[in-house]
Design an enzyme around this catalytic site. Structure first.
Site, short mmCIF file in Angstrom:
data_model
loop_
_atom_site.label_atom_id
_atom_site.label_comp_id
_atom_site.label_asym_id
_atom_site.label_seq_id
_atom_site.Cartn_x
_atom_site.Cartn_y
_atom_site.Cartn_z
N ASP A 207 -6.06 2.63 -3.63
CA ASP A 207 -7.09 2.70 -2.83
C ASP A 207 -7.29 3.66 -1.72
O ASP A 207 -8.49 4.08 -1.36
CB ASP A 207 -7.36 1.24 -2.16
CG ASP A 207 -6.07 0.86 -0.85
OD1 ASP A 207 -5.11 1.70 -1.07
OD2 ASP A 207 -6.12 -0.05 -0.73
N ARG A 208 -6.33 4.53 -1.66
CA ARG A 208 -6.61 5.71 -0.77
C ARG A 208 -6.58 6.82 -1.66
O ARG A 208 -6.37 7.11 -2.86
CB ARG A 208 -5.33 6.00 0.29
CG ARG A 208 -5.09 4.66 1.06
CD ARG A 208 -3.98 5.01 2.07
NE ARG A 208 -4.04 3.98 3.03
CZ ARG A 208 -3.18 4.04 4.45
NH1 ARG A 208 -2.75 5.39 4.63
NH2 ARG A 208 -3.35 3.22 5.02
N SER B 257 0.99 -1.18 0.04
CA SER B 257 -0.13 0.02 -0.02
C SER B 257 0.83 1.21 -0.03
O SER B 257 1.55 1.58 -0.89
CB SER B 257 -0.85 -0.11 1.26
OG SER B 257 -1.71 1.13 1.11
N HIS B 258 0.60 1.90 0.82
CA HIS B 258 1.41 3.52 1.09
C HIS B 258 2.65 3.37 1.61
O HIS B 258 3.40 4.33 1.69
CB HIS B 258 0.56 4.29 2.05
CG HIS B 258 0.18 3.47 3.38
ND1 HIS B 258 -0.73 2.71 3.59
CD2 HIS B 258 0.72 3.90 4.61
CE1 HIS B 258 -0.41 1.97 4.80
NE2 HIS B 258 0.33 2.94 5.44
N ASP C 30 -1.23 1.63 -4.01
CA ASP C 30 -1.91 0.58 -4.79
C ASP C 30 -3.35 1.12 -5.11
O ASP C 30 -4.40 0.39 -5.52
CB ASP C 30 -2.35 -0.73 -3.99
CG ASP C 30 -3.00 -0.35 -2.62
OD1 ASP C 30 -2.75 0.46 -2.19
OD2 ASP C 30 -3.42 -1.22 -2.00
N ASP D 225 -2.46 6.57 -3.36
CA ASP D 225 -1.32 5.64 -2.68
C ASP D 225 -0.68 4.70 -3.76
O ASP D 225 -1.10 4.52 -4.76
CB ASP D 225 -1.90 5.16 -1.49
CG ASP D 225 -2.66 4.22 -1.35
OD1 ASP D 225 -3.31 4.02 -2.58
OD2 ASP D 225 -2.73 3.23 -0.55
N LYS E 8 -11.62 0.06 -0.80
CA LYS E 8 -11.55 1.35 -0.66
C LYS E 8 -11.07 1.88 -2.16
O LYS E 8 -10.37 1.18 -2.93
CB LYS E 8 -10.82 2.09 0.35
CG LYS E 8 -9.50 1.93 0.45
CD LYS E 8 -9.01 2.21 1.75
CE LYS E 8 -7.64 2.26 1.97
NZ LYS E 8 -7.31 0.86 2.94
#
Ligand code: G16
Length: 547
Positions: free
Chosen positions: A285-286, A117-118, A283, A281, A380
């Protein structure tokens, strides 16, 4: 094309540290590079996941260092583990929401998403493996628990060592009964967005001279944002910045917050800056949302999106309900109350929304950690949130600032911040949380700095759909004046422990809606520190990151 699949059984050994956290297994790359570490976890996924409703697997990742190599290993193992079709994004790329969409669209039994992710990427940085189930959502606790148990028992894994697939070229390869389809990672997702949003309306907004800056942070959203914002919606070339995914995200943290997206923030604060700023981010999703001269906190963004969702075609018929994670501010609760909608408060982790969405009792969900999404997928979705904001801006024809300020006038304002204390020694953090838990029965009624404790509890959640219970999901201290502080340890870090302190203070208005967030929260910090002594307990006065 090969006719046969050659299954080879190879030795591995049990690992005791493959317990998935808030969102999959995340470790440093060298940790993942240990012999059989990847294979052990992937074999556990194949052993535990039911191959229903089909034997199709979706596969992709955020393009970070080690992504391509692991894609190859997963394909070779899938060939030997009863998978009949693998749908993989070209170059090994799939954003998390795009993977969720493909799982649903292709009736797959699940998807393996490679991402931390982030978190930063590179040879010494972070990597992650996550499994999503047939509904498109992150595997629930029952499934991740079973995987963890399996990783502690495995002594061998299955692989077809001869399988090699060119994932750089779109097309299909047949290997015995296995079909590997390399697909355009953007195409299906872009179609879904066109179904949900009125693209003509957003196109007209851009044509009217509206300006935007989207920072893809050299992460997976680059190709999606370029196709959707610039190619399909006509945003001027250059609207998408840092649009080429890189294995090390250009040396930055692909974390869309005010620290790591500072250049975007600075541009947005200029009087001649763009009208609208956003970032996503690692991937995809944010999301981060910034208006000209004004930052929109994720909790406020959820509340504004819920209150205004009817401006876009997908939600014109109204929402069924709203869900937020417990540490997220209660701004959305006020919207739910006014709109007569049910509001669900879940533990941190998108997986807890899946049942509510599957059951059709909520439409829109959000988290303070920069995540918002809806029932179109089970993750998300960063670009979705951006497109919903754009739809609202196109429809209301007001600035982000005006929309936010009128929202606060109507619903009141929840001043909010999260303080992260990173890389604390794990035993120190665990001891503090244990001491805090032990203190809870004595906290009720106590007063510090004028703040009186109304309740102090250890948050537990009973899923209203399947009745499952998740305990110890954060310590909540609520005050008589509507303020609240939450303490919890992050489940996504890879170094020591991260203590998150979530601070919230409610101001009903009409005065006091334009105050400085830090100034508003300072007395609350002093009060809670006087009550529980967290700064001394962890030996830190200042947080590493404030979001
Ligand atoms: C993941 C989860 C989110 C969670 C976030 C932070 O997001 O999907 O639900 O809010 O981590 O979790 P924690 O506070 O435990 O670190 P992502 O974007 O990292 O996959």
């Amino acid at each position: 094309m090969r006719d046969i699949v050659t299954i080879e059984t190879r030795q591995t050994k049990p690992f005791d540290d493959q317990k998935p956290g808030t969102s999959g297994l995340r470790k440093k790359v060298p940790h993942f590079q240990q012999d059989n570490y990847v294979e052990n976890f992937v074999q556990a996924i194949f052993d535990v996941a039911p191959k229903e409703p089909s034997k199709t697997l979706i596969l992709g990742g955020d393009g970070r260092y080690f992504n391509r190599e692991v894609i190859g290993r997963v394909i070779a193992m899938a060939a030997a583990n009863d998978v009949e079709r693998i749908v993989v994004g070209e170059g090994g790329i799939l954003s998390t929401p795009a993977a969720s969409n493909l799982i649903r669209k292709r009736n797959a039994f699940g998807g393996i998403i490679l991402s931390a992710s982030h978190n930063p990427g590179g040879p010494d940085e972070d990597f992650g493996i996550k499994f999503n189930t047939a509904n498109g959502g992150p595997a629930p606790e029952g499934v991740t628990g079973a995987m963890f148990e399996r990783t502690k028992q495995l002594t061998e894994y299955r692989i077809d060592p001869d399988v090699t697939v060119d994932i750089e070229t779109i097309g299909q390869t047949n290997i015995g009964d296995l079909i590997v389809e390399v697909v355009d990672p953007v195409a299906d997702y872009a179609v879904l967005m066109e179904e949900l949003f009125d693209f003509d309306k957003i196109r007209a907004l851009f044509a009217s001279g509206f300006t935007m800056a989207f920072d893809a942070m050299h992460a997976v959203t680059g190709p999606y944002a370029l196709e959707i914002l610039e190619n399909r919606l006509g945003a001027p070339k250059g609207t998408v910045r840092n649009g080429v995914p890189k294995e090390d995200f250009g040396g930055h943290h692909p974390d869309p917050n005010l620290v790591h997206a500072k250049a975007l923030y600075d541009d947005m604060m200029r009087s001649d800056g763009p009208d609208f700023g956003a970032a996503s981010d690692g991937d995809g999703d944010r999301n981060l949302i910034i208006g000209k001269g004004i930052y929109v906190s994720p909790s406020d963004s959820l509340a504004v999106l819920a209150a205004n969702a009817a401006h876009t075609k997908a939600y014109a018929g109204g929402l069924k309900g709203i869900a937020r994670s417990m540490p997220t501010s209660s701004a959305a609760d006020r919207v739910a109350e006014v709109m007569g909608l049910p509001l669900y408060e879940t533990p941190t982790g998108w997986k807890f929304f899946a049942n509510l969405l599957d059951e059709g009792i909520v439409t829109i969900c959000g988290e303070e950690s920069a995540g918002t999404g809806a029932n179109h997928v089970r993750e998300k979705d960063g670009l979705w949130a951006v497109l919903l904001w754009l739809s609202i801006l196109a429809s209301r024809k007001e600035s982000v600032r005006d929309i936010l300020q009128s929202h606060w006038r109507q619903f009141g304002r929840n001043y909010y911040a999260r303080h992260d204390f990173e890389a604390i020694d794990k035993p120190v953090a665990d001891r503090f949380m244990a001491e805090l838990t032990a203190m809870l029965p004595q906290l009720g009624g106590k007063t510090a700095e004028g703040f009186q404790v109304r309740s102090a509890t250890d948050f537990a959640y009973k899923d209203p759909v399947d009745g499952s219970i998740a305990e110890h999901q954060g310590i909540r201290i609520r005050f008589e004046n509507g303020s609240r502080v939450v303490f919890r340890l992050s489940g996504t870090g890879t170094e020591g422990a991260t203590l998150r302190v979530y601070l919230e203070r409610f101001e009903p208005g009409p005065d006091g809606l334009d105050r400085d967030v830090e100034e508003m929260l300072e007395p609350l910090i002093d009060a809670v520190d006087a009550l529980v002594g967290y700064r001394r307990a962890i030996g830190r006065m200042e947080p590493d990151v404030v979001t």
